[in-house]
Design a protein around this motif. Structure first.
Motif, PDB file in Angstrom:
ATOM      1  N   GLY A 142      64.300  45.980  57.181  1.00 44.63           N
ATOM      2  CA  GLY A 142      63.742  47.338  57.606  1.00 44.63           C
ATOM      3  C   GLY A 142      62.577  47.855  56.701  1.00 44.63           C
ATOM      4  O   GLY A 142      62.680  49.032  56.501  1.00 44.63           O
ATOM      5  N   SER A 153      59.458  48.142  58.045  1.00 45.20           N
ATOM      6  CA  SER A 153      58.245  48.382  59.116  1.00 45.20           C
ATOM      7  C   SER A 153      58.033  49.911  58.767  1.00 45.20           C
ATOM      8  O   SER A 153      57.109  50.355  58.893  1.00 45.20           O
ATOM      9  N   ARG A 154      59.223  50.855  58.108  1.00 47.35           N
ATOM     10  CA  ARG A 154      58.927  52.079  58.011  1.00 47.35           C
ATOM     11  C   ARG A 154      59.478  52.796  56.804  1.00 47.35           C
ATOM     12  O   ARG A 154      60.490  52.016  56.274  1.00 47.35           O
ATOM     13  N   ILE A 201      61.762  54.090  53.708  1.00 45.36           N
ATOM     14  CA  ILE A 201      61.886  53.532  52.023  1.00 45.36           C
ATOM     15  C   ILE A 201      61.630  52.017  52.093  1.00 45.36           C
ATOM     16  O   ILE A 201      61.075  51.616  50.957  1.00 45.36           O
ATOM     17  N   HIS A 203      60.448  42.719  56.962  1.00 43.80           N
ATOM     18  CA  HIS A 203      61.579  42.512  58.555  1.00 43.80           C
ATOM     19  C   HIS A 203      61.749  43.995  59.151  1.00 43.80           C
ATOM     20  O   HIS A 203      61.407  44.951  58.647  1.00 43.80           O
ATOM     21  N   ALA A 218      62.847  45.565  63.269  1.00 42.62           N
ATOM     22  CA  ALA A 218      63.637  45.335  64.660  1.00 42.62           C
ATOM     23  C   ALA A 218      62.799  45.409  65.638  1.00 42.62           C
ATOM     24  O   ALA A 218      62.619  44.398  66.660  1.00 42.62           O
ATOM     25  N   ASP A 219      62.048  46.575  66.074  1.00 46.38           N
ATOM     26  CA  ASP A 219      61.599  47.168  67.205  1.00 46.38           C
ATOM     27  C   ASP A 219      60.047  47.266  67.047  1.00 46.38           C
ATOM     28  O   ASP A 219      59.066  47.008  68.018  1.00 46.38           O
ATOM     29  N   ASN A 220      59.818  48.019  65.788  1.00 46.42           N
ATOM     30  CA  ASN A 220      58.308  48.444  65.643  1.00 46.42           C
ATOM     31  C   ASN A 220      57.496  47.336  65.008  1.00 46.42           C
ATOM     32  O   ASN A 220      57.021  47.679  64.136  1.00 46.42           O
ATOM     33  N   LEU A 239      69.123  43.212  63.899  1.00 46.27           N
ATOM     34  CA  LEU A 239      70.554  43.440  63.091  1.00 46.27           C
ATOM     35  C   LEU A 239      71.537  43.883  63.885  1.00 46.27           C
ATOM     36  O   LEU A 239      71.272  45.092  64.770  1.00 46.27           O
ATOM     37  N   ASN A 283      67.862  46.892  53.022  1.00 44.91           N
ATOM     38  CA  ASN A 283      67.675  48.244  53.089  1.00 44.91           C
ATOM     39  C   ASN A 283      67.854  48.866  54.691  1.00 44.91           C
ATOM     40  O   ASN A 283      68.106  50.211  54.939  1.00 44.91           O
ATOM     41  N   SER A 327      72.400  52.225  49.106  1.00 47.25           N
ATOM     42  CA  SER A 327      73.409  52.887  49.482  1.00 47.25           C
ATOM     43  C   SER A 327      73.225  54.388  50.160  1.00 47.25           C
ATOM     44  O   SER A 327      71.966  54.645  50.910  1.00 47.25           O
ATOM     45  N   TYR A 340      78.853  57.142  58.970  1.00 46.98           N
ATOM     46  CA  TYR A 340      77.794  56.696  58.159  1.00 46.98           C
ATOM     47  C   TYR A 340      77.975  56.446  56.674  1.00 46.98           C
ATOM     48  O   TYR A 340      77.765  55.399  56.116  1.00 46.98           O
ATOM     49  N   LYS A 356      78.412  53.087  53.789  1.00 46.38           N
ATOM     50  CA  LYS A 356      77.584  52.756  52.418  1.00 46.38           C
ATOM     51  C   LYS A 356      78.648  52.728  51.430  1.00 46.38           C
ATOM     52  O   LYS A 356      78.507  52.106  50.365  1.00 46.38           O
ATOM     53  N   GLY A 406      68.819  60.203  47.772  1.00 44.59           N
ATOM     54  CA  GLY A 406      69.058  61.396  48.629  1.00 44.59           C
ATOM     55  C   GLY A 406      68.287  61.739  49.637  1.00 44.59           C
ATOM     56  O   GLY A 406      67.728  60.523  50.306  1.00 44.59           O
ATOM     57  N   THR A 449      65.294  61.887  51.862  1.00 51.67           N
ATOM     58  CA  THR A 449      64.032  61.102  51.499  1.00 51.67           C
ATOM     59  C   THR A 449      63.243  61.081  52.710  1.00 51.67           C
ATOM     60  O   THR A 449      63.564  60.793  53.726  1.00 51.67           O
ATOM     61  N   ASN A 483      61.186  59.826  55.257  1.00 49.26           N
ATOM     62  CA  ASN A 483      60.984  58.569  55.733  1.00 49.26           C
ATOM     63  C   ASN A 483      59.783  58.696  56.994  1.00 49.26           C
ATOM     64  O   ASN A 483      59.938  57.759  57.733  1.00 49.26           O
TER      65      ASN A 483
END
Ligand code: NDP
Length: 255
Positions: free
Chosen positions: A13, A15-16, A18, A36, A38-40, A65, A97, A148, A162, A166, A193, A195, A197
């Motif tokens: 993850g 592409s964007r 963190i 790595h 998925a779509d973007n 994933l 991530n 996490s 969610y 974690k 915390g 963040t 993104n």
């Protein structure tokens, strides 16, 4: 020489958000980074280009994933990319991530079995089998860092499902830290915390002002604030830390 010269890294993850900042910081220290996504695809390419413009090395790997075959697809792309560039498939640094979040939250009463299964498929099942699959690629001195969330220690009912994912991610850290210590591989959790993104909510000043109040420093985290912590754990200097929960929430858990 830079501290990660001749190291290879996979950041899921990236592409964007963190993940992107982490890929950049690892590459800035000399690592070859698999970006790595998925779509973007455009965003992944942009991450790779930014790294290359800064003089670093990176390549994109696509894999969805949380689906059957997703982890397999990820490792096919990873191993091919590594082989083309290094002649082998050694993976020194794995950063788990990629994740799906419920930013706005869902009341506990409204969580559906489908929501729950999707969260666990992407946030728990995928990283577990990514770690399992990486075992054969990680050398002595390897690094696994699992992202996490501060929400494993901060009650937020609208994010219960969610947060449960974690909690499970932190169990990957605990048990694999023991399992991999004989090989000199460290395994740690980093908990961000709130963040920035790059998602739309961070463009709304009033929303940002409210979110900032959770941190002891009274600002929202920037992706690079978390990325720098992850990057330290990836270095040789962090060799004596394993099985740890690293609070990267900007003091949100101080109460
Ligand atoms: P973003 O939502 O900004 O980015 C998510 C990344 O993961 C993207 O690169 C995305 O790829 C990838 N991804 C998402 N779903 C899948 C999937 N099914 N298969 C493959 N890749 C996928 O994430 P953040 O930067 O906000 O978060 C990164 C991590 O930090 C997550 O684990 C999150 O839970 C955690 N975290 C974030 C916090 C925050 O405030 N931002 C707070 C606490 C923890 P693509 O763009 O190609 O779809």
């Amino acid at each position: 020489p830079m501290s990660l010269t001749n190291k290879t890294a996979l950041v899921t993850g990236s592409s964007r958000g963190i993940g992107r900042a982490t890929a950049r910081q690892l590459a800035a220290k000399g690592a070859l980074v698999a970006v790595h996504y998925a779509d973007n695809e455009a965003a992944a390419r942009e991450t790779v280009e930014t790294i290359e413009n800064d003089g670093g090395r990176a390549f994109p790997v696509r894999a969805e994933l949380g689906t059957t075959g997703g982890v397999h697809e990820l490792f096919l792309g990873l191993e091919q990319g590594l082989k083309e560039r290094t002649g082998e498939t050694t993976l020194d640094i794995l950063v788990n991530n990629a994740g799906v979040t419920t930013p706005a939250g869902v009341a506990p009463e409204d969580v559906t079995p489908e929501d729950f299964d999707r969260l666990f498929a992407v946030n728990v099942r995928a990283p577990f089998f990514i770690v399992q699959r990486a075992l054969g690629l990680l050398p002595e001195g390897g690094r696994i860092i699992n992202i996490s969330s501060g929400l494993t220690r901060f009650a937020s009912p609208d994010q219960v499902a969610y947060s449960m994912t974690k909690g499970a991610v932190e169990q990957i850290t605990l048990h694999f830290a023991r399992h991999l210590a004989p090989r000199g591989i460290t395994v740690n959790s980093v908990a961000p915390g709130i963040t920035n993104n790059g998602s739309a909510v961070f463009d709304i000043p009033e929303a940002v002002e409210q979110m900032a109040q959770f941190s002891a420093f009274k600002r929202v985290g920037e992706a690079v604030d978390v990325a720098d912590v992850v990057t330290f754990l990836a270095t040789g200097e962090a060799r004596w830390i394993t099985g740890a929960f690293i609070d990267a929430t900007g003091g949100t858990l101080l109460g």
